[in-house]
Design a protein around this motif. Sequence first.
Motif, PDB file in Angstrom:
ATOM      1  N   GLU A  75      61.271   5.623 -63.830  1.00 26.32           N
ATOM      2  CA  GLU A  75      61.921   4.588 -63.030  1.00 26.32           C
ATOM      3  C   GLU A  75      61.414   4.557 -61.587  1.00 26.32           C
ATOM      4  O   GLU A  75      61.232   3.501 -61.000  1.00 26.32           O
ATOM      5  N   LEU A  76      61.166   5.725 -61.013  1.00 29.19           N
ATOM      6  CA  LEU A  76      60.707   5.810 -59.628  1.00 29.19           C
ATOM      7  C   LEU A  76      59.331   5.172 -59.456  1.00 29.19           C
ATOM      8  O   LEU A  76      59.016   4.617 -58.406  1.00 29.19           O
ATOM      9  N   ARG A  77      58.532   5.204 -60.492  1.00 29.81           N
ATOM     10  CA  ARG A  77      57.172   4.660 -60.420  1.00 29.81           C
ATOM     11  C   ARG A  77      57.193   3.156 -60.168  1.00 29.81           C
ATOM     12  O   ARG A  77      56.282   2.619 -59.544  1.00 29.81           O
ATOM     13  N   GLU A  78      58.216   2.465 -60.634  1.00 31.30           N
ATOM     14  CA  GLU A  78      58.330   1.017 -60.424  1.00 31.30           C
ATOM     15  C   GLU A  78      58.442   0.682 -58.941  1.00 31.30           C
ATOM     16  O   GLU A  78      58.032  -0.389 -58.512  1.00 31.30           O
ATOM     17  N   LEU A  79      59.014   1.577 -58.151  1.00 29.34           N
ATOM     18  CA  LEU A  79      59.143   1.338 -56.706  1.00 29.34           C
ATOM     19  C   LEU A  79      57.784   1.318 -56.016  1.00 29.34           C
ATOM     20  O   LEU A  79      57.633   0.719 -54.957  1.00 29.34           O
ATOM     21  N   TYR A  80      56.813   1.976 -56.612  1.00 30.31           N
ATOM     22  CA  TYR A  80      55.477   2.091 -56.029  1.00 30.31           C
ATOM     23  C   TYR A  80      54.470   1.203 -56.760  1.00 30.31           C
ATOM     24  O   TYR A  80      53.320   1.550 -56.910  1.00 30.31           O
ATOM     25  N   LYS A  81      54.924   0.056 -57.199  1.00 28.85           N
ATOM     26  CA  LYS A  81      54.081  -0.870 -57.940  1.00 28.85           C
ATOM     27  C   LYS A  81      53.716  -2.046 -57.040  1.00 28.85           C
ATOM     28  O   LYS A  81      54.580  -2.624 -56.380  1.00 28.85           O
ATOM     29  N   VAL A  82      52.443  -2.392 -57.024  1.00 28.72           N
ATOM     30  CA  VAL A  82      51.991  -3.538 -56.241  1.00 28.72           C
ATOM     31  C   VAL A  82      52.577  -4.801 -56.873  1.00 28.72           C
ATOM     32  O   VAL A  82      52.411  -5.048 -58.062  1.00 28.72           O
ATOM     33  N   GLN A  83      53.277  -5.568 -56.069  1.00 29.36           N
ATOM     34  CA  GLN A  83      53.917  -6.787 -56.547  1.00 29.36           C
ATOM     35  C   GLN A  83      52.946  -7.960 -56.499  1.00 29.36           C
ATOM     36  O   GLN A  83      52.096  -8.039 -55.622  1.00 29.36           O
ATOM     37  N   GLU A  84      53.127  -8.876 -57.424  1.00 32.38           N
ATOM     38  CA  GLU A  84      52.277 -10.059 -57.493  1.00 32.38           C
ATOM     39  C   GLU A  84      52.360 -10.868 -56.204  1.00 32.38           C
ATOM     40  O   GLU A  84      51.361 -11.368 -55.698  1.00 32.38           O
ATOM     41  N   SER A  85      53.573 -10.991 -55.691  1.00 29.04           N
ATOM     42  CA  SER A  85      53.773 -11.798 -54.486  1.00 29.04           C
ATOM     43  C   SER A  85      53.022 -11.220 -53.281  1.00 29.04           C
ATOM     44  O   SER A  85      52.560 -11.972 -52.425  1.00 29.04           O
ATOM     45  N   TRP A  86      52.877  -9.903 -53.223  1.00 30.40           N
ATOM     46  CA  TRP A  86      52.135  -9.290 -52.122  1.00 30.40           C
ATOM     47  C   TRP A  86      50.679  -9.714 -52.183  1.00 30.40           C
ATOM     48  O   TRP A  86      50.076 -10.051 -51.164  1.00 30.40           O
ATOM     49  N   LEU A  87      50.124  -9.683 -53.391  1.00 20.43           N
ATOM     50  CA  LEU A  87      48.723 -10.075 -53.563  1.00 20.43           C
ATOM     51  C   LEU A  87      48.522 -11.540 -53.187  1.00 20.43           C
ATOM     52  O   LEU A  87      47.551 -11.896 -52.511  1.00 20.43           O
ATOM     53  N   ALA A  88      49.456 -12.388 -53.602  1.00 20.84           N
ATOM     54  CA  ALA A  88      49.351 -13.815 -53.294  1.00 20.84           C
ATOM     55  C   ALA A  88      49.458 -14.058 -51.794  1.00 20.84           C
ATOM     56  O   ALA A  88      48.706 -14.867 -51.238  1.00 20.84           O
ATOM     57  N   LYS A  89      50.357 -13.357 -51.123  1.00 21.71           N
ATOM     58  CA  LYS A  89      50.517 -13.527 -49.677  1.00 21.71           C
ATOM     59  C   LYS A  89      49.228 -13.197 -48.921  1.00 21.71           C
ATOM     60  O   LYS A  89      48.960 -13.764 -47.874  1.00 21.71           O
ATOM     61  N   LEU A  90      48.462 -12.276 -49.463  1.00 25.25           N
ATOM     62  CA  LEU A  90      47.232 -11.851 -48.797  1.00 25.25           C
ATOM     63  C   LEU A  90      45.995 -12.589 -49.306  1.00 25.25           C
ATOM     64  O   LEU A  90      44.878 -12.280 -48.915  1.00 25.25           O
ATOM     65  N   GLY A  91      46.221 -13.563 -50.190  1.00 23.93           N
ATOM     66  CA  GLY A  91      45.103 -14.371 -50.665  1.00 23.93           C
ATOM     67  C   GLY A  91      44.288 -13.731 -51.769  1.00 23.93           C
ATOM     68  O   GLY A  91      43.186 -14.179 -52.060  1.00 23.93           O
ATOM     69  N   HIS A  92      44.809 -12.721 -52.412  1.00 26.23           N
ATOM     70  CA  HIS A  92      44.152 -12.084 -53.549  1.00 26.23           C
ATOM     71  C   HIS A  92      44.581 -12.835 -54.811  1.00 26.23           C
ATOM     72  O   HIS A  92      45.278 -12.289 -55.676  1.00 26.23           O
TER      73      HIS A  92
END
Length: 134
Positions: A75-92
């Motif tokens: 469960e803790l590993r989910e907290l350290y997962k790169v979110q899709e929205s983060w990638l989109a915000k940065l243009g990835h």
Amino acid sequence: DAEALPISLNVLAELAQKGHAYAKALHYRELEFQTNPASCFESLININKKLDQYDAASGLLKVVQQMQKRVPPGELRELYKVQESWLAKLGHWDEALVKYDKKLAENPRDGKALAGKIKCLDALGRWEDAIQLC
């Protein structure tokens, strides 16, 4: 500090961000990151983006990925997962699109994932694919 007010770093960062004092908000979030990194990833990305520090925001994505590898599965590993929205915000857009596709494969009715996918397709100039999803 001996004379510091007993106000949490999270509250100070939120207030600084609401007041558009992004440099101060970044300072407080970086201090918070030292004790509770999982709680402030997205906020740090947003603040760095507001300050036009895209390299710092992209570097944070790499830090999150490295931290996820070190956290045991669960469960803790989910907290350290790169979110899709983060990638989109940065243009990835390509990376975000792959993650949105995975989310939609798990749950085709996920409205946020569908909207994110359409945004990615639009940014990539794949308008025909975006129109087919509507």
